[in-house]
Design a protein around this motif. Sequence first.
Motif, PDB file in Angstrom:
ATOM      1  N   ALA A 167       0.827  -1.215   0.000  1.00 59.79           N
ATOM      2  CA  ALA A 167       0.000   0.000   0.000  1.00 59.79           C
ATOM      3  C   ALA A 167       0.861   1.264   0.000  1.00 59.79           C
ATOM      4  O   ALA A 167       0.422   2.320  -0.475  1.00 59.79           O
ATOM      5  CB  ALA A 167      -0.927   0.007   1.212  1.00 59.79           C
ATOM      6  N   LEU A 168       2.081   1.160   0.526  1.00 59.99           N
ATOM      7  CA  LEU A 168       2.983   2.318   0.533  1.00 59.99           C
ATOM      8  C   LEU A 168       3.563   2.598  -0.852  1.00 59.99           C
ATOM      9  O   LEU A 168       3.887   3.742  -1.174  1.00 59.99           O
ATOM     10  CB  LEU A 168       4.138   2.078   1.519  1.00 59.99           C
ATOM     11  N   VAL A 169       3.685   1.546  -1.662  1.00 63.75           N
ATOM     12  CA  VAL A 169       4.365   1.660  -2.958  1.00 63.75           C
ATOM     13  C   VAL A 169       3.400   1.961  -4.100  1.00 63.75           C
ATOM     14  O   VAL A 169       3.697   2.763  -4.995  1.00 63.75           O
ATOM     15  CB  VAL A 169       5.139   0.351  -3.248  1.00 63.75           C
ATOM     16  N   VAL A 170       2.228   1.329  -4.056  1.00 70.79           N
ATOM     17  CA  VAL A 170       1.287   1.373  -5.181  1.00 70.79           C
ATOM     18  C   VAL A 170       0.884   2.787  -5.599  1.00 70.79           C
ATOM     19  O   VAL A 170       0.778   3.056  -6.815  1.00 70.79           O
ATOM     20  CB  VAL A 170       0.037   0.519  -4.867  1.00 70.79           C
ATOM     21  N   PRO A 171       0.633   3.730  -4.678  1.00 70.35           N
ATOM     22  CA  PRO A 171       0.205   5.070  -5.114  1.00 70.35           C
ATOM     23  C   PRO A 171       1.183   5.786  -6.037  1.00 70.35           C
ATOM     24  O   PRO A 171       0.796   6.742  -6.725  1.00 70.35           O
ATOM     25  CB  PRO A 171       0.062   5.837  -3.786  1.00 70.35           C
ATOM     26  N   TYR A 172       2.435   5.346  -6.080  1.00 72.83           N
ATOM     27  CA  TYR A 172       3.428   6.015  -6.929  1.00 72.83           C
ATOM     28  C   TYR A 172       3.366   5.533  -8.382  1.00 72.83           C
ATOM     29  O   TYR A 172       4.065   6.075  -9.241  1.00 72.83           O
ATOM     30  CB  TYR A 172       4.834   5.794  -6.364  1.00 72.83           C
ATOM     31  N   PHE A 173       2.547   4.521  -8.646  1.00 76.37           N
ATOM     32  CA  PHE A 173       2.379   4.037 -10.016  1.00 76.37           C
ATOM     33  C   PHE A 173       1.096   4.629 -10.593  1.00 76.37           C
ATOM     34  O   PHE A 173       0.028   4.500 -10.013  1.00 76.37           O
ATOM     35  CB  PHE A 173       2.324   2.514 -10.044  1.00 76.37           C
ATOM     36  N   LYS A 174       1.208   5.278 -11.729  1.00 78.51           N
ATOM     37  CA  LYS A 174       0.076   5.994 -12.325  1.00 78.51           C
ATOM     38  C   LYS A 174      -0.638   5.198 -13.405  1.00 78.51           C
ATOM     39  O   LYS A 174      -1.654   5.646 -13.925  1.00 78.51           O
ATOM     40  CB  LYS A 174       0.556   7.333 -12.904  1.00 78.51           C
ATOM     41  N   SER A 175      -0.108   4.025 -13.755  1.00 77.57           N
ATOM     42  CA  SER A 175      -0.770   3.202 -14.775  1.00 77.57           C
ATOM     43  C   SER A 175      -0.675   1.735 -14.392  1.00 77.57           C
ATOM     44  O   SER A 175       0.268   1.317 -13.708  1.00 77.57           O
ATOM     45  CB  SER A 175      -0.139   3.417 -16.151  1.00 77.57           C
ATOM     46  N   VAL A 176      -1.645   0.960 -14.844  1.00 76.12           N
ATOM     47  CA  VAL A 176      -1.660  -0.474 -14.566  1.00 76.12           C
ATOM     48  C   VAL A 176      -0.470  -1.147 -15.241  1.00 76.12           C
ATOM     49  O   VAL A 176       0.100  -2.106 -14.716  1.00 76.12           O
ATOM     50  CB  VAL A 176      -2.980  -1.095 -15.067  1.00 76.12           C
ATOM     51  N   ASN A 177      -0.070  -0.637 -16.394  1.00 74.87           N
ATOM     52  CA  ASN A 177       1.053  -1.216 -17.127  1.00 74.87           C
ATOM     53  C   ASN A 177       2.353  -1.118 -16.337  1.00 74.87           C
ATOM     54  O   ASN A 177       3.097  -2.103 -16.222  1.00 74.87           O
ATOM     55  CB  ASN A 177       1.213  -0.501 -18.478  1.00 74.87           C
ATOM     56  N   SER A 178       2.632   0.067 -15.783  1.00 70.89           N
ATOM     57  CA  SER A 178       3.866   0.240 -15.004  1.00 70.89           C
ATOM     58  C   SER A 178       3.832  -0.585 -13.721  1.00 70.89           C
ATOM     59  O   SER A 178       4.844  -1.164 -13.323  1.00 70.89           O
ATOM     60  CB  SER A 178       4.088   1.724 -14.675  1.00 70.89           C
ATOM     61  N   LEU A 179       2.654  -0.667 -13.089  1.00 74.69           N
ATOM     62  CA  LEU A 179       2.529  -1.499 -11.896  1.00 74.69           C
ATOM     63  C   LEU A 179       2.716  -2.975 -12.244  1.00 74.69           C
ATOM     64  O   LEU A 179       3.325  -3.732 -11.476  1.00 74.69           O
ATOM     65  CB  LEU A 179       1.163  -1.284 -11.233  1.00 74.69           C
ATOM     66  N   GLY A 180       2.216  -3.383 -13.416  1.00 74.04           N
ATOM     67  CA  GLY A 180       2.388  -4.760 -13.857  1.00 74.04           C
ATOM     68  C   GLY A 180       3.849  -5.116 -14.049  1.00 74.04           C
ATOM     69  O   GLY A 180       4.279  -6.229 -13.715  1.00 74.04           O
ATOM     70  N   TYR A 182       6.354  -3.704 -12.497  1.00 75.23           N
ATOM     71  CA  TYR A 182       6.919  -3.779 -11.140  1.00 75.23           C
ATOM     72  C   TYR A 182       6.550  -5.120 -10.490  1.00 75.23           C
ATOM     73  O   TYR A 182       7.388  -5.764  -9.840  1.00 75.23           O
ATOM     74  CB  TYR A 182       6.384  -2.617 -10.305  1.00 75.23           C
ATOM     75  N   SER A 183       5.298  -5.556 -10.675  1.00 73.77           N
ATOM     76  CA  SER A 183       4.836  -6.820 -10.104  1.00 73.77           C
ATOM     77  C   SER A 183       5.638  -7.995 -10.650  1.00 73.77           C
ATOM     78  O   SER A 183       5.928  -8.955  -9.929  1.00 73.77           O
ATOM     79  CB  SER A 183       3.347  -7.033 -10.408  1.00 73.77           C
ATOM     80  N   THR A 184       6.000  -7.931 -11.938  1.00 72.07           N
ATOM     81  CA  THR A 184       6.800  -8.989 -12.554  1.00 72.07           C
ATOM     82  C   THR A 184       8.161  -9.097 -11.883  1.00 72.07           C
ATOM     83  O   THR A 184       8.651 -10.200 -11.603  1.00 72.07           O
ATOM     84  CB  THR A 184       6.975  -8.718 -14.060  1.00 72.07           C
ATOM     85  N   VAL A 185       8.762  -7.933 -11.625  1.00 69.15           N
ATOM     86  CA  VAL A 185      10.079  -7.908 -10.960  1.00 69.15           C
ATOM     87  C   VAL A 185       9.970  -8.481  -9.546  1.00 69.15           C
ATOM     88  O   VAL A 185      10.793  -9.309  -9.127  1.00 69.15           O
ATOM     89  CB  VAL A 185      10.637  -6.475 -10.917  1.00 69.15           C
ATOM     90  N   ILE A 186       8.940  -8.052  -8.821  1.00 64.41           N
ATOM     91  CA  ILE A 186       8.757  -8.531  -7.453  1.00 64.41           C
ATOM     92  C   ILE A 186       8.488 -10.029  -7.433  1.00 64.41           C
ATOM     93  O   ILE A 186       9.019 -10.764  -6.595  1.00 64.41           O
ATOM     94  CB  ILE A 186       7.599  -7.773  -6.766  1.00 64.41           C
ATOM     95  N   GLY A 187       7.665 -10.496  -8.374  1.00 65.36           N
ATOM     96  CA  GLY A 187       7.367 -11.924  -8.445  1.00 65.36           C
ATOM     97  C   GLY A 187       8.607 -12.761  -8.683  1.00 65.36           C
ATOM     98  O   GLY A 187       8.771 -13.836  -8.091  1.00 65.36           O
ATOM     99  N   ALA A 188       9.501 -12.251  -9.539  1.00 61.12           N
ATOM    100  CA  ALA A 188      10.728 -12.985  -9.844  1.00 61.12           C
ATOM    101  C   ALA A 188      11.733 -12.906  -8.693  1.00 61.12           C
ATOM    102  O   ALA A 188      12.426 -13.890  -8.396  1.00 61.12           O
ATOM    103  CB  ALA A 188      11.354 -12.430 -11.113  1.00 61.12           C
ATOM    104  N   ALA A 189      11.806 -11.745  -8.046  1.00 60.14           N
ATOM    105  CA  ALA A 189      12.815 -11.532  -6.996  1.00 60.14           C
ATOM    106  C   ALA A 189      12.400 -12.080  -5.642  1.00 60.14           C
ATOM    107  O   ALA A 189      13.261 -12.422  -4.820  1.00 60.14           O
ATOM    108  CB  ALA A 189      13.114 -10.035  -6.875  1.00 60.14           C
ATOM    109  N   SER A 190      11.098 -12.157  -5.384  1.00 59.25           N
ATOM    110  CA  SER A 190      10.634 -12.510  -4.045  1.00 59.25           C
ATOM    111  C   SER A 190      11.081 -13.905  -3.613  1.00 59.25           C
ATOM    112  O   SER A 190      11.429 -14.128  -2.448  1.00 59.25           O
ATOM    113  CB  SER A 190       9.106 -12.404  -3.961  1.00 59.25           C
ATOM    114  N   GLY A 191      11.078 -14.856  -4.553  1.00 62.17           N
ATOM    115  CA  GLY A 191      11.518 -16.208  -4.215  1.00 62.17           C
ATOM    116  C   GLY A 191      12.968 -16.232  -3.761  1.00 62.17           C
ATOM    117  O   GLY A 191      13.334 -16.992  -2.843  1.00 62.17           O
TER     118      GLY A 191
END
Length: 294
Positions: A167-180, A182-191
């Motif tokens: 919730a702290l990070v999401v407001p800084y993304f202005k489009s679903v594409n850019s958030l997507g 970011y989500s890809t990076v987090i999904g790959a790095a989180s493991g």
Amino acid sequence: QEERYANMLALIKRNFLLYFRNHSGVILSLFGAIIPFVLYLVFLKDNMKGSWSESSHAKELLDFWLISGTLAVTALTTTLAAFSQQTEDQERKVTADLFITDLGQWGLQFSYLISAFVIGFVMQVFMFAVMLTYFILADKISFDSALLPQLVCLMLLNSLLASLLNALVVPYFKSVNSLGQYSTVIGAASGFLVGTYIPIGTLPSLAQNLMKLTPSTYMASLFRQVLMKESLTEVFADQSQLQQDFEKLLGIRIEWQKLLTSQETYYIVGVVLTAAALFWLGQNWLLNRRMSFK
């Protein structure tokens, strides 16, 4: 007041349904959890067995180690995906319409947070059920149902922590594409960051320190301490030093100057959770003031 709560519940339900109706989005949000599960089955499991592998509890140790890390990742990636609805609403100017209702800024933000929290918890329960069922059938492991209350509490804590951090990070993304992206990076790095690809103890100190800065690493540690406790006792009976080395290697307990106890790990999670909540409240207070001046 009752109408405000009704509107908030309606918005929570709407966010919940929109998430689960997007089947491809649900699967993508689980990729960060599915990848380490598949890698474990194909590559890691046999390679991780050591001198203790002859024990009847060896499979349980490794399987519950994997389940624990995967649960930590699941909350992180699925709550982030749940917040994509907030970004989409902002991008499509739906947020402006929602402000007109008596929800207000606070009610609207709480509805997104609660939706993400519920989704994160539900997806953890789903992943746990799937993984446990697979390992019971494939490896004949046993699970003590008495652990369920503690496990559910950890899932709730994990989901709340992940929701607040995202919730702290999401407001800084202005489009679903850019958030997507970011989500890809987090999904790959989180493991990697919670130690499900490679055990933390096998990595150089710089990588270990990076992982220790990741709150989800401590949640994975708590899951492991709960799920692996009985197996550890059986495998390392009267071998306390060997057990400590094993716990350090696999990140069952995180090492600072010494291996952290369960209580100390809870303290760290509590501090991070409190800080995240305060930052989130401050962030929304500033946004609310900005909106009031417009």
